[in-house]
Design a protein around this motif. Structure first.
Motif, PDB file in Angstrom:
ATOM      1  N   SER A 187       0.681  -1.099  -0.087  1.00  0.00           N
ATOM      2  CA  SER A 187       0.092   0.021  -0.027  1.00  0.00           C
ATOM      3  C   SER A 187       0.988   1.299   0.046  1.00  0.00           C
ATOM      4  N   LEU A 188       2.021   1.268   0.854  1.00  0.00           N
ATOM      5  CA  LEU A 188       2.852   2.420   0.894  1.00  0.00           C
ATOM      6  C   LEU A 188       3.368   2.523  -0.589  1.00  0.00           C
TER       7      LEU A 188
ATOM      8  N   LEU B  20       0.906   4.590  -2.581  1.00  0.00           N
ATOM      9  CA  LEU B  20       0.883   5.947  -2.135  1.00  0.00           C
ATOM     10  C   LEU B  20       1.961   6.698  -2.787  1.00  0.00           C
TER      11      LEU B  20
ATOM     12  N   THR C  26      -5.216   2.377   0.602  1.00  0.00           N
ATOM     13  CA  THR C  26      -5.967   2.246   1.630  1.00  0.00           C
ATOM     14  C   THR C  26      -7.137   3.227   1.620  1.00  0.00           C
TER      15      THR C  26
ATOM     16  N   GLU D 177      -7.436   5.048   4.269  1.00  0.00           N
ATOM     17  CA  GLU D 177      -6.705   6.202   4.827  1.00  0.00           C
ATOM     18  C   GLU D 177      -5.730   6.911   4.037  1.00  0.00           C
ATOM     19  N   GLU D 178      -4.973   6.213   3.126  1.00  0.00           N
ATOM     20  CA  GLU D 178      -4.178   6.829   2.388  1.00  0.00           C
ATOM     21  C   GLU D 178      -4.825   7.702   1.275  1.00  0.00           C
TER      22      GLU D 178
ATOM     23  N   ALA E  62      -6.083  10.754   2.834  1.00  0.00           N
ATOM     24  CA  ALA E  62      -5.135  11.654   3.029  1.00  0.00           C
ATOM     25  C   ALA E  62      -4.406  12.439   1.883  1.00  0.00           C
TER      26      ALA E  62
ATOM     27  N   LEU F 278      -0.245  13.636   7.679  1.00  0.00           N
ATOM     28  CA  LEU F 278      -0.647  12.093   7.738  1.00  0.00           C
ATOM     29  C   LEU F 278       0.043  11.180   6.706  1.00  0.00           C
ATOM     30  N   ILE F 279       0.330  11.942   5.434  1.00  0.00           N
ATOM     31  CA  ILE F 279       1.128  11.308   4.430  1.00  0.00           C
ATOM     32  C   ILE F 279       2.593  10.951   4.901  1.00  0.00           C
TER      33      ILE F 279
ATOM     34  N   LEU G 105       2.409   7.977   7.244  1.00  0.00           N
ATOM     35  CA  LEU G 105       2.245   6.789   6.487  1.00  0.00           C
ATOM     36  C   LEU G 105       3.419   6.096   5.984  1.00  0.00           C
TER      37      LEU G 105
ATOM     38  N   HIS H  94      -0.862  11.976  14.704  1.00  0.00           N
ATOM     39  CA  HIS H  94      -1.177  10.489  14.309  1.00  0.00           C
ATOM     40  C   HIS H  94      -0.165   9.746  14.912  1.00  0.00           C
TER      41      HIS H  94
ATOM     42  N   ARG I 150       4.943   5.179  10.388  1.00  0.00           N
ATOM     43  CA  ARG I 150       4.587   3.771  10.502  1.00  0.00           C
ATOM     44  C   ARG I 150       5.156   2.989   9.708  1.00  0.00           C
TER      45      ARG I 150
END
Ligand SMILES: [Fe+3]
Ligand SMILES: [Fe+3]
Lengths: 108, 275, 275, 108
Positions: D2-3, D6, D37, D39-40, D43, D51-52, D55, D87, D91
């Protein structure tokens, strides 16, 4: 640099549905994005597989363009042979050394 | 744990895409040899299968053409070609990103491989998988050698890549299988498509079976192009497998099938202890 | 003919983009050192300038991340970033595709470099060129090392790349200049942007100046990250230059300028005879 | 994975004027092309730089997105600091080890 642009167009058309969409809907604008000679642009516009082969495009790119244009395998092979008859030997790329075309070894 | 299987086979798109145009008896004999290789492969219970394939401009282009690439994803897709054209359905193929990463870190100690977190398999990987893992039951790690866009990867570096893969396979706890795929002499996607130089192929496969490093690395690209076509540049994948396995090879099938545009080959090699 | 010039310098985008926010006297002293390096570079009358830059995700991504890349075009563009942001106008930059190809073929004998027939220069190359060749009068050959997306290129391979560039430069008839660009300790584009570990930088530049191969290659990425930030991974470009030049280095400027987010560095190295 | 999606979005937005155009005109459709995701995606939609960053996006990608959104340098640095306050620690990605944020060494 120009064969580079021709091959990059084929590469992106082969692998990207969005480029295929623009090829159908907005071809002239799409082609301005690639550094192409007039001859290369005209060959793409006309779907002239024989000329594109003579201009030096790699078959690993070109055979998919031929398939995309709906050309059966035998017609694709024939188009390359006809291209050499009409336009002379391959001018650039890895096939410049390619020789005779009197054999029909694939049987097509 | 170690390298547990090593083999080579052809991957030409005609093998599946133009199957109906081939002489049935010859085609079926070739398919049977591939299925036999599949059985041998599965018998070694591999945790992952590395497929060393040849560049065809499906994932990489001359804006960033790697000499060597290795996939690092949990999932791949294929075929990138029109499924109708290749006659292989489009699907997802399981990978193993974590294992890939451990292998890549090992390989990078001696060979400067590009890594790829996505990869759309073309016929170079899909055709072998179609026969070798028809249930897609072994996670795949794709590898690539530039055999297509000059400057091509030198043969002695393809050998070094095979050695690096072997070191890496021996360094991880998993059981690793390795298949190299490529044509030998062939002129794919040219007016000479279907031409095969049988004598050249026999000599190449003899050198490969004897694992004669010096003889394998003595080919020049000029001579290979003259005698074996631009498709002959794909011997790099076979050379990598010989370097990785280090043993003697057994040729299970080797006959030209012109409509497949290649001398069709199936061979395995025993895994020698590393010296 | 040979390698005729070797140097290193910083490339942080703030050097031009945030020039107005820096302390003027310190900034101008740094700029003067860069201009002095430019004069020394031109005095060696190079036919081409190889710039060894650090990965910043401008041209390459994790779908095909090369450990090393070399440009092979007659023309490049830059900056890829917003010219307003970098305060360097967008323009074309002359290359030399034929010379690139000859160098790449040489390098490929020992280092598996990806080649790139197009390349959009980012600040990593544009900032150095802005000061070193402000008239853009020397054809540029861009090179890249993956210092950004793990798995990173191992340090000993960065050394091997420098050696390969040296061999290649000595093998062609042209006069070749080489500049490696990167930050030393720095935390660019993070909340710690502007932080510099001066002691770590001094030690690194001391090892570099002494051309102490063993000491240069003894850094681990874990320790570098801890002590020098993720920007510290860019020492790979400096290591390549040390390997290529083989001589002793002279530090012309080395002071932190926090708003530039890096300890600003200008240094040259004499070219030792190859052993 | 997922990252990866993004970051690939940021990479393509940074370097491709056509992606920037679609980001303005057809954002939702553009974002479906990347494995993200919720959330991504949220963001990105909100331009939430903090947040990015949390992430895990690499700053060599993120700083250009901030500039593209018109954010001055000091605001960009502040947005990342605020992101950590709001946040929590980073992560994923290369910054997961990043520590204190009590220093304002850049003077902004
Ligand atoms: Fe092939
Ligand atoms: Fe940098």
């Amino acid at each position: 640099m120009s064969l580079y642009g021709l091959q990059k167009f084929l590469y992106e058309l082969n692998r990207d549905a969005r480029v295929q969409e623009r090829y159908r809907d907005d071809r002239a604008a799409l082609l301005t994005q690639y550094p192409l000679t007039d001859e290369e642009r005209a060959a793409i516009e006309a779907g002239d597989i024989g000329l594109i082969y003579v201009l030096g495009a790699n078959g690993q790119l070109l055979m998919h363009f031929a398939a995309y244009l709906g050309m059966p395998w035998a017609d694709y092979i024939k188009a390359m042979r006809d291209g050499i008859v009409t336009h002379g030997p391959v001018r650039a790329g890895v096939y410049t050394m390619t020789t005779g075309m009197d054999e029909k070894v694939a049987g097509v | 744990m170690s390298l547990v299987f090593a083999g080579i086979c052809s991957h030409a798109p005609g093998i599946t895409g133009r199957a109906h145009m081939a002489e049935p008896a010859l085609r079926d004999e070739f398919y049977a040899a591939l299925r036999q290789m599949s059985a041998e492969l599965h018998a070694t219970k591999p945790d992952a299968l590395i497929v060393v394939a040849a560049e065809h401009f499906a994932n990489f282009f001359m804006n960033n053409m790697p000499a060597f690439a290795l996939g690092m994803s949990d999932e791949y897709q294929g075929p990138i070609e029109d499924p109708e054209w290749l006659k292989i359905e489009r699907r997802k193929i399981r990978g193993n990103a974590a294992l890939s990463k451990r292998l890549i870190v090992e390989v990078m100690n001696s060979v400067d491989v590009a890594y790829a977190e996505e990869w759309k398999f073309d016929h170079g990987i899909m055709v072998p998988l179609h026969f070798l893992t028809p249930a897609y039951d072994i996670p795949v790690i794709p590898a690539n050698i530039n055999c297509q866009g000059p400057p091509l990867t030198p043969l002695h570096r393809a050998w070094a890549f095979g050695e690096a893969l072997r070191h890496a396979a021996d360094a991880v706890p998993e059981r690793i299988a390795l298949v190299g795929t490529g044509g030998i002499s062939h002129w794919p996607a040219t007016p000479d498509s279907g031409k095969v130089n049988e004598a050249w192929d026999r000599e190449l496969l003899d050198r490969w079976s004897r694992n004669d490093r010096q003889a394998l690395l003595s080919y020049t690209d000029v001579a290979t192009y003259r005698d074996a076509g631009q498709g002959g540049f794909e011997i790099r994948t076979f050379i990598s497998v010989a370097a990785a396995a280090g043993g003697r090879g057994t040729i299970h099938f080797s006959k030209p099938i012109p409509i497949f545009a290649v001398g069709c080959t199936v061979a395995t090699m025993n895994i020698a202890c590393r010296t």
